[in-house]
Design an enzyme around this catalytic site. Structure first.
Site, mmCIF file in Angstrom:
data_model
loop_
_atom_site.group_PDB
_atom_site.id
_atom_site.type_symbol
_atom_site.label_atom_id
_atom_site.label_comp_id
_atom_site.label_asym_id
_atom_site.label_seq_id
_atom_site.Cartn_x
_atom_site.Cartn_y
_atom_site.Cartn_z
ATOM 1 N N TRP A 93 0.907 -1.271 0.127
ATOM 2 C CA TRP A 93 -0.012 0.015 0.047
ATOM 3 C C TRP A 93 0.880 1.314 0.216
ATOM 4 O O TRP A 93 0.633 2.421 -0.767
ATOM 5 C CB TRP A 93 -0.996 0.174 1.302
ATOM 6 C CG TRP A 93 -2.187 -0.543 0.991
ATOM 7 C CD1 TRP A 93 -2.624 -1.866 1.636
ATOM 8 C CD2 TRP A 93 -3.276 0.011 0.461
ATOM 9 N NE1 TRP A 93 -3.954 -1.893 1.165
ATOM 10 C CE2 TRP A 93 -4.373 -0.957 0.442
ATOM 11 C CE3 TRP A 93 -3.522 1.145 -0.315
ATOM 12 C CZ2 TRP A 93 -5.698 -0.746 0.025
ATOM 13 C CZ3 TRP A 93 -4.786 1.455 -0.774
ATOM 14 C CH2 TRP A 93 -5.982 0.363 -0.705
ATOM 15 N N TRP A 152 -18.111 22.354 1.057
ATOM 16 C CA TRP A 152 -17.853 21.905 2.549
ATOM 17 C C TRP A 152 -18.093 22.917 3.513
ATOM 18 O O TRP A 152 -18.185 24.173 3.158
ATOM 19 C CB TRP A 152 -16.284 21.761 2.661
ATOM 20 C CG TRP A 152 -15.438 20.920 1.836
ATOM 21 C CD1 TRP A 152 -14.803 21.023 0.684
ATOM 22 C CD2 TRP A 152 -15.578 19.468 1.892
ATOM 23 N NE1 TRP A 152 -14.345 20.089 0.073
ATOM 24 C CE2 TRP A 152 -14.723 18.864 0.876
ATOM 25 C CE3 TRP A 152 -15.988 18.546 2.971
ATOM 26 C CZ2 TRP A 152 -14.376 17.364 0.680
ATOM 27 C CZ3 TRP A 152 -15.933 17.141 2.622
ATOM 28 C CH2 TRP A 152 -15.325 16.559 1.681
ATOM 29 N N ASN A 212 -4.274 2.767 12.868
ATOM 30 C CA ASN A 212 -4.834 2.946 11.547
ATOM 31 C C ASN A 212 -6.316 3.259 11.546
ATOM 32 O O ASN A 212 -7.037 3.787 10.967
ATOM 33 C CB ASN A 212 -4.215 1.939 10.618
ATOM 34 C CG ASN A 212 -4.895 1.946 9.266
ATOM 35 O OD1 ASN A 212 -4.664 2.873 8.494
ATOM 36 N ND2 ASN A 212 -5.445 0.847 8.871
#
Ligand code: FAD
Length: 434
Positions: free
Chosen positions: A262, A290, A325
């Site tokens: 990754w 946003w 993570n």
């Protein structure tokens, strides 16, 4: 000016003597090698915190390397300033006949290296550069039609197919060579000279824990457990060789190896699509209106959202420069979807705080969570912080560690209602990208 002809090895994000491709090639050459490191003012001036732990880590690492070279009758030349100016000085003070370094793929680094390349070329000095921080770089892994991969699984398949015996072998340690440039110890700038101070954050040890790698698949998703290696900071600055780590991963655990792939996947995205630094990989996602509410953002940064798993993660980040993570994914999803705050704000906050900050991975992770990136989470999949807690921190061990007032009157109410925020996010995204 010293009239002894020398080669310079320029250290950047490869701070080790062992298994360092460019350093090995420099030392194999005929010229004595003077190693150089530049504390780059262009980068340091942008850092907001004077006690930035990463600067301390670099300084400590370089001091230790300096000492080892002093013991061999040589020295590291450590400078503080803008690279072009420093290079002009080096070329005036030494009779440099060749420069060696390792590739760096970030947009700023590519530009910097091009400027130095031109400076050296004008003086007929070769600039020899090598692959070191990845197993596969640039165009080494492309699809059948010659473009770069935008989906991880086929990229990984191709990565594994291309891996050959010998690719992961170590280069001979730089310290076993004798042709370091003989010189007395050259003083290094102190942290204080550069306007920095020591941090209280502890740097995780540079040690591969085989036990963690062995049980990685079962344990990696649970933030309360020590189930991941914490080697990010060492991969970022090259205090650990990727070849060495990948060798261990291949022998011990395929899931762990996937994470290293990754890393290379995101690095090749950044290399081929450097616009991702500023823009969404999928351009339509830049139409999202946003909300970017500054008070909401401050609550998220400080870990006061009223969502305990989010708050635990943010507090871990603020205290230790680290976040697990699984929790990075949850807090990033919460910011971009529950609060409708631009992923670039969250990315910048992580860049300020993470010890293992790596532009390619951070940008990749944020764009994944926001749905705007390669191989990203679809926009309508919105993490439910409560069910994530049930799955990955069932006993609330991680939450209780970081949010001691959780469950008391001192803990705030959720700043947004999950169901409403979810619906608002789906509506907003749908309208913007269709
Ligand atoms: P381990 O789980 O032990 O993995 C070993 C190494 O593999 C890591 O150090 C890293 O180099 C690589 N790796 C693991 N997971 C990933 C991943 N998903 N993507 C890319 N590489 C991975 N990683 C960074 O290195 N720097 C960052 O700035 C960064 N920012 C992130 C931001 C977000 C929003 C998200 C969701 C993820 C981010 N990641 C980042 C990926 C991942 O969270 C970290 O690499 C990992 O948590 C670091 O802990 P570790 O060293 O214990 O990793």
């Amino acid at each position: 000016m010293s009239d002894q002809n020398i080669a310079v090895f320029w250290f950047r994000r490869d701070l080790r003597f062992d298994d360092n491709a460019g350093l090995f090639h420099a030392l194999k050459g005929d010229l004595p090698v003077l190693p150089l490191f530049i504390f780059d003012q262009n980068i340091l001036d942008d850092l907001e915190d004077k006690d930035d732990a990463r600067v301390m880590f670099l300084h400590d690492t370089l001091s230790a390397m300096h000492q080892r070279l002093n013991d061999k009758g040589s020295s590291l030349l450590v400078k503080y300033g803008k690279p072009e100016k420093i290079w002009r000085e080096v070329l005036q003070n030494y009779s440099v006949r060749a420069v060696y370094t390792n590739h760096d793929y970030e947009p700023y680094a590519k530009e910097r290296d091009e400027v130095i390349n031109q400076l050296l070329t004008k003086q007929d000095i070769p600039f020899r550069t090598y692959k070191d921080q990845v197993i596969f770089e640039k165009d080494e892994i492309l699809t059948g039609s010659g473009s770069f991969y935008k989906v991880f699984t086929p990229y990984k398949k191709s990565w594994l197919e291309k891996l050959e015996d010998g690719m992961l072998e170590s280069y001979t340690s730089g310290l076993s060579f004798d042709n370091w440039y003989p010189t007395s110890s050259i003083p290094m700038p102190s942290l204080d000279d550069m306007g920095f101070e020591r941090s209280n954050i502890e740097i995780p040890p540079n040690r591969i824990d085989e036990d963690v790698i062995e049980h990685y698949k079962e344990k990696r998703n649970y933030p309360a457990q020590d189930g991941t290696t914490r080697l990010g900071v060492h991969l970022r600055h090259g205090t650990l060789s990727i070849r060495k780590l990948a060798r261990q991963a291949i022998e011990i655990n395929e899931t762990y190896l996937s994470e290293l792939i990754w890393r290379e996947f995101y690095m090749q995205i950044l290399y081929h699509a450097p616009q991702v630094v500023e823009k969404s990989f999928k351009p339509k996602y830049d139409n999202i209106p946003w909300q970017n509410n500054e008070d909401d953002f401050a609550r998220w940064c400080e870990g006061r959202t009223g969502y305990p798993i989010v708050d635990a993660g943010m507090r871990e980040l603020n205290k230790n420069g680290y976040m697990h993570n699984r929790v990075r994914m949850i807090v990033a999803s919460f910011l971009t979807k529950h609060l409708l705050i631009d992923w670039r704000w969250g990315e910048a906050y992580f860049a300020r705080k993470l010890l293992d900050y790596e532009l390619a991975n951070n940008n990749g992770g944020w764009q994944w969570a926001a749905g705007s990136g390669v191989d990203a989470q679809p926009y309508f999949r919105i993490f439910n912080p409560y069910s994530q807690t049930d799955k990955f921190d069932k006993e609330e061990e991680y939450i209780k560690k970081w949010v001691p007032e959780y469950g008391t009157d001192d803990y705030p109410e959720p700043m947004v209602d999950h169901k409403q925020a979810r619906e608002r996010a789906i509506e907003t995204y749908k309208e913007a990208i269709n």
